[in-house]
Design a protein around this motif. Sequence first.
Motif, PDB file in Angstrom:
ATOM      1  N   LEU A 274     -58.441   8.217 -23.663  1.00 31.64           N
ATOM      2  CA  LEU A 274     -59.971   8.485 -23.274  1.00 31.64           C
ATOM      3  C   LEU A 274     -60.565   7.459 -24.034  1.00 31.64           C
ATOM      4  O   LEU A 274     -61.656   6.972 -23.607  1.00 31.64           O
ATOM      5  CB  LEU A 274     -60.076   9.774 -23.667  1.00 31.64           C
ATOM      6  CG  LEU A 274     -59.403  10.798 -22.739  1.00 31.64           C
ATOM      7  CD1 LEU A 274     -59.791  12.370 -23.181  1.00 31.64           C
ATOM      8  CD2 LEU A 274     -59.929  10.612 -21.347  1.00 31.64           C
ATOM      9  N   MET A 275     -60.306   7.385 -25.500  1.00 35.11           N
ATOM     10  CA  MET A 275     -61.004   6.355 -26.122  1.00 35.11           C
ATOM     11  C   MET A 275     -60.916   4.891 -25.581  1.00 35.11           C
ATOM     12  O   MET A 275     -62.019   4.058 -25.506  1.00 35.11           O
ATOM     13  CB  MET A 275     -60.436   6.233 -27.388  1.00 35.11           C
ATOM     14  CG  MET A 275     -61.560   5.425 -28.693  1.00 35.11           C
ATOM     15  SD  MET A 275     -60.388   4.861 -29.763  1.00 35.11           S
ATOM     16  CE  MET A 275     -59.435   3.691 -29.167  1.00 35.11           C
ATOM     17  N   THR A 276     -59.844   4.392 -25.255  1.00 31.21           N
ATOM     18  CA  THR A 276     -59.680   3.270 -24.730  1.00 31.21           C
ATOM     19  C   THR A 276     -60.315   3.002 -23.336  1.00 31.21           C
ATOM     20  O   THR A 276     -61.181   2.130 -23.405  1.00 31.21           O
ATOM     21  CB  THR A 276     -58.018   2.837 -24.391  1.00 31.21           C
ATOM     22  OG1 THR A 276     -57.208   2.634 -25.599  1.00 31.21           O
ATOM     23  CG2 THR A 276     -58.028   1.339 -23.750  1.00 31.21           C
TER      24      THR A 276
ATOM     25  N   SER B 230     -58.236  -4.291 -29.696  1.00 24.91           N
ATOM     26  CA  SER B 230     -57.804  -3.085 -30.515  1.00 24.91           C
ATOM     27  C   SER B 230     -57.411  -1.652 -30.190  1.00 24.91           C
ATOM     28  O   SER B 230     -56.645  -1.025 -30.288  1.00 24.91           O
ATOM     29  CB  SER B 230     -58.710  -3.009 -31.791  1.00 24.91           C
ATOM     30  OG  SER B 230     -58.783  -4.080 -32.519  1.00 24.91           O
ATOM     31  N   SER B 231     -58.379  -1.264 -29.181  1.00 30.48           N
ATOM     32  CA  SER B 231     -58.012  -0.306 -28.322  1.00 30.48           C
ATOM     33  C   SER B 231     -56.750   0.017 -27.711  1.00 30.48           C
ATOM     34  O   SER B 231     -55.914   0.796 -27.619  1.00 30.48           O
ATOM     35  CB  SER B 231     -59.502   0.193 -27.401  1.00 30.48           C
ATOM     36  OG  SER B 231     -59.392  -0.928 -26.260  1.00 30.48           O
TER      37      SER B 231
ATOM     38  N   LEU C 272     -54.139  -5.982 -20.073  1.00 32.66           N
ATOM     39  CA  LEU C 272     -55.359  -5.907 -20.421  1.00 32.66           C
ATOM     40  C   LEU C 272     -55.582  -6.872 -21.517  1.00 32.66           C
ATOM     41  O   LEU C 272     -57.156  -7.486 -21.698  1.00 32.66           O
ATOM     42  CB  LEU C 272     -55.714  -4.207 -20.840  1.00 32.66           C
ATOM     43  CG  LEU C 272     -55.653  -3.231 -20.231  1.00 32.66           C
ATOM     44  CD1 LEU C 272     -55.864  -1.721 -20.905  1.00 32.66           C
ATOM     45  CD2 LEU C 272     -56.948  -3.397 -18.942  1.00 32.66           C
ATOM     46  N   PHE C 273     -54.787  -7.352 -22.427  1.00 31.91           N
ATOM     47  CA  PHE C 273     -54.978  -8.491 -23.243  1.00 31.91           C
ATOM     48  C   PHE C 273     -55.532  -9.606 -22.537  1.00 31.91           C
ATOM     49  O   PHE C 273     -56.540 -10.214 -22.973  1.00 31.91           O
ATOM     50  CB  PHE C 273     -53.743  -8.448 -23.938  1.00 31.91           C
ATOM     51  CG  PHE C 273     -53.894  -9.550 -25.205  1.00 31.91           C
ATOM     52  CD1 PHE C 273     -54.565  -9.328 -26.387  1.00 31.91           C
ATOM     53  CD2 PHE C 273     -53.221 -10.620 -25.159  1.00 31.91           C
ATOM     54  CE1 PHE C 273     -54.605  -9.966 -27.360  1.00 31.91           C
ATOM     55  CE2 PHE C 273     -53.513 -11.813 -25.909  1.00 31.91           C
ATOM     56  CZ  PHE C 273     -53.914 -11.382 -27.296  1.00 31.91           C
ATOM     57  N   VAL C 274     -54.785 -10.131 -21.345  1.00 34.38           N
ATOM     58  CA  VAL C 274     -54.995 -11.231 -20.756  1.00 34.38           C
ATOM     59  C   VAL C 274     -56.446 -10.928 -20.129  1.00 34.38           C
ATOM     60  O   VAL C 274     -57.557 -11.789 -20.305  1.00 34.38           O
ATOM     61  CB  VAL C 274     -54.221 -11.407 -19.539  1.00 34.38           C
ATOM     62  CG1 VAL C 274     -54.873 -12.366 -18.565  1.00 34.38           C
ATOM     63  CG2 VAL C 274     -52.654 -11.810 -20.198  1.00 34.38           C
ATOM     64  N   ILE C 275     -56.839  -9.885 -19.653  1.00 33.79           N
ATOM     65  CA  ILE C 275     -58.147  -9.585 -19.130  1.00 33.79           C
ATOM     66  C   ILE C 275     -59.406  -9.782 -20.346  1.00 33.79           C
ATOM     67  O   ILE C 275     -60.203 -10.584 -20.109  1.00 33.79           O
ATOM     68  CB  ILE C 275     -58.299  -8.128 -18.506  1.00 33.79           C
ATOM     69  CG1 ILE C 275     -57.363  -8.145 -17.303  1.00 33.79           C
ATOM     70  CG2 ILE C 275     -59.736  -7.702 -18.183  1.00 33.79           C
ATOM     71  CD1 ILE C 275     -57.340  -6.847 -16.574  1.00 33.79           C
ATOM     72  N   ALA C 276     -58.925  -9.172 -21.502  1.00 34.31           N
ATOM     73  CA  ALA C 276     -59.876  -9.268 -22.555  1.00 34.31           C
ATOM     74  C   ALA C 276     -60.224 -10.699 -22.928  1.00 34.31           C
ATOM     75  O   ALA C 276     -61.285 -10.997 -23.273  1.00 34.31           O
ATOM     76  CB  ALA C 276     -59.179  -8.413 -23.588  1.00 34.31           C
ATOM     77  N   LEU C 277     -59.197 -11.414 -22.793  1.00 30.83           N
ATOM     78  CA  LEU C 277     -59.388 -12.905 -23.199  1.00 30.83           C
ATOM     79  C   LEU C 277     -60.134 -13.754 -21.955  1.00 30.83           C
ATOM     80  O   LEU C 277     -60.889 -14.691 -22.565  1.00 30.83           O
ATOM     81  CB  LEU C 277     -58.092 -13.500 -23.331  1.00 30.83           C
ATOM     82  CG  LEU C 277     -57.118 -12.991 -24.518  1.00 30.83           C
ATOM     83  CD1 LEU C 277     -55.845 -13.852 -24.593  1.00 30.83           C
ATOM     84  CD2 LEU C 277     -57.682 -13.268 -26.053  1.00 30.83           C
ATOM     85  N   CYS C 278     -60.472 -13.317 -21.033  1.00 27.40           N
ATOM     86  CA  CYS C 278     -60.722 -13.858 -19.680  1.00 27.40           C
ATOM     87  C   CYS C 278     -62.492 -13.372 -19.847  1.00 27.40           C
ATOM     88  O   CYS C 278     -63.011 -14.042 -19.066  1.00 27.40           O
ATOM     89  CB  CYS C 278     -60.041 -13.917 -18.434  1.00 27.40           C
ATOM     90  SG  CYS C 278     -58.560 -14.470 -18.508  1.00 27.40           S
ATOM     91  N   VAL C 279     -62.657 -12.060 -20.206  1.00 29.49           N
ATOM     92  CA  VAL C 279     -64.034 -11.700 -19.487  1.00 29.49           C
ATOM     93  C   VAL C 279     -64.917 -12.298 -20.775  1.00 29.49           C
ATOM     94  O   VAL C 279     -64.443 -12.765 -21.883  1.00 29.49           O
ATOM     95  CB  VAL C 279     -64.160 -10.212 -19.711  1.00 29.49           C
ATOM     96  CG1 VAL C 279     -63.172  -9.583 -18.746  1.00 29.49           C
ATOM     97  CG2 VAL C 279     -63.743  -9.745 -21.189  1.00 29.49           C
ATOM     98  N   ASP C 280     -66.238 -12.478 -20.176  1.00 33.23           N
ATOM     99  CA  ASP C 280     -67.195 -13.094 -20.999  1.00 33.23           C
ATOM    100  C   ASP C 280     -67.818 -12.067 -22.021  1.00 33.23           C
ATOM    101  O   ASP C 280     -68.991 -11.429 -21.504  1.00 33.23           O
ATOM    102  CB  ASP C 280     -68.277 -13.792 -20.077  1.00 33.23           C
ATOM    103  CG  ASP C 280     -69.445 -14.656 -20.859  1.00 33.23           C
ATOM    104  OD1 ASP C 280     -68.985 -14.780 -21.894  1.00 33.23           O
ATOM    105  OD2 ASP C 280     -70.388 -14.642 -20.130  1.00 33.23           O
TER     106      ASP C 280
END
Length: 119
Positions: free
Chosen positions: A108-110, A62-63, A43-51
């Motif tokens: 659930l929050m994430t 953070s989540s 998910l960290f890698v995905i978070a860095l790649c999404v616009d």
Amino acid sequence: MLFEKKKGFGRLFDSIKNSLSGLANALLTENSFRQLFIITGILFVIALCVDVSAVERLFLVSSCFLLLVVELLNTAIESAIDRVSLEIHPLSKRAKDIGGAAQLVTMLMTVTVWAMILL
């Protein structure tokens, strides 16, 4: 057993060493933490790649880290309970169940954060 606590940078370095030891122990011995660690890495890698904006990216990352923190705390609670006694007791069950509930709420929050930002 009494011992003198270190002070200053010696204490800081010992604290970091103990924290890394705890992290390594969790990775080696706890399947659920290891799985969340791998998922968080993905998910960290995905978070860095999404616009998305920097603030949205911060929420995504953070989540995921919060998932790991809560899992570590839940594992610590379970270990402390098991250290006291392995016999089934209503208060032990309650403590473990509440720790698990904290993990569920964090999951659930994430999912909610990711869904609200990406969808």
